[in-house]
Enzyme design. Sequence first.
Site, short mmCIF file in Angstrom:
data_model
loop_
_atom_site.label_atom_id
_atom_site.label_comp_id
_atom_site.label_asym_id
_atom_site.label_seq_id
_atom_site.Cartn_x
_atom_site.Cartn_y
_atom_site.Cartn_z
N PRO A 88 3.32 31.56 18.20
CG PRO A 88 3.18 29.39 17.37
CD PRO A 88 2.62 30.76 17.18
CD GLU A 115 -0.31 25.77 8.71
OE1 GLU A 115 -1.24 25.00 9.02
OE2 GLU A 115 0.82 25.70 9.24
NE ARG A 153 -4.54 34.54 39.59
CZ ARG A 153 -3.59 34.63 40.54
NH1 ARG A 153 -2.48 35.30 40.25
NH2 ARG A 153 -3.76 34.11 41.72
C1 LIG Z 1 -0.44 26.94 14.04
O1 LIG Z 1 -0.98 27.94 14.85
C2 LIG Z 1 -0.52 29.22 14.69
C3 LIG Z 1 0.49 29.59 13.78
C4 LIG Z 1 0.89 30.93 13.72
C5 LIG Z 1 0.30 31.87 14.53
C6 LIG Z 1 -0.70 31.51 15.43
C7 LIG Z 1 -1.11 30.19 15.50
C8 LIG Z 1 -2.20 29.79 16.48
N1 LIG Z 1 -1.63 28.87 17.43
C9 LIG Z 1 -0.86 29.31 18.49
C10 LIG Z 1 -0.86 30.63 18.90
C11 LIG Z 1 -0.04 30.99 19.97
C12 LIG Z 1 0.73 30.03 20.60
C13 LIG Z 1 1.63 30.39 21.75
N2 LIG Z 1 2.66 29.58 22.03
O2 LIG Z 1 1.42 31.42 22.39
C14 LIG Z 1 0.69 28.73 20.13
N3 LIG Z 1 -0.10 28.39 19.11
#
Ligand SMILES: COc1ccccc1CNc1ccc(C(N)=O)cn1
Length: 245
Positions: A88, A115, A153
Amino acid sequence: MRFDVITLFPEQFRILSREGVVARALSRGIAELRLWNPRDFAPGPHRRVDDRPYGGGPGMVMLFEPLAAAIAAARAASPKSQVAYLSPQGTRLDQDAINDIAAKPGWILLAGRYEGIDERLLERCIDQEWSIGDYVLSGGELPAMVVMDAAIRLLPGALGHERSAYEDSHMSGLLDCPHFSRPEEIDGLRVPKVLLSGDHGAIARWRRQQALGRTWLKRPDLLAKMTLDQATTLDQATTLDQEAR
Ligand SMILES: COc1ccccc1CNc1ccc(C(N)=O)cn1
């Protein structure tokens, strides 16, 4: 194009090799997929891949050593590939970014869980950090599959009709035009006459006008971005032209 994915849940990726555009591209060798499980690189009898965070707090953190070892193994197998971490906190991906990703020989995708990962991996082992949108998922596996689908794709031979990838939404910088097929009339709703006319020039103009109109109504931000890009391109061309004189 080769994808090496580092994931604690390799089984989730079976879906890619079962049906659809990606499965066909994989079976035709247009793209390759190899999975690496950090647990196979975790030392000791318990083969730990996560542990509690220093400083306390909820949840677990993925350990440095197994991930660094899995990344090293994937790099050895795919020396031309860069390492991208799905998170994220990453750079938000759009179609331009996907076009760039699809132009590379391969990628090693790191799917995080819990996390997240030990920060020192970002310092030492990861080249890029990507996000598919501003929301949190339980793991990086779905984001990894989203990136693979969007990139594969675009590869030559992946889609039946080459041009259909180009004409998709966001490929021309605009949203896509409306699409219709049989029958001509449904519950009083008719297909626009121009599409039945056989006049390909008029059809192409109508489709462009519809794409512009939809983008204006639904995503004016894309229009602003597009005109800015075009303006920049125009400006660069002018500068180059002046320098050439
Ligand atoms: C709590 O999860 C995490 C916390 C930190 C890193 C990865 C994760 C794995 N989750 C993810 C991964 C990517 C995306 C995105 N928006 O690309 C959303 N969630």
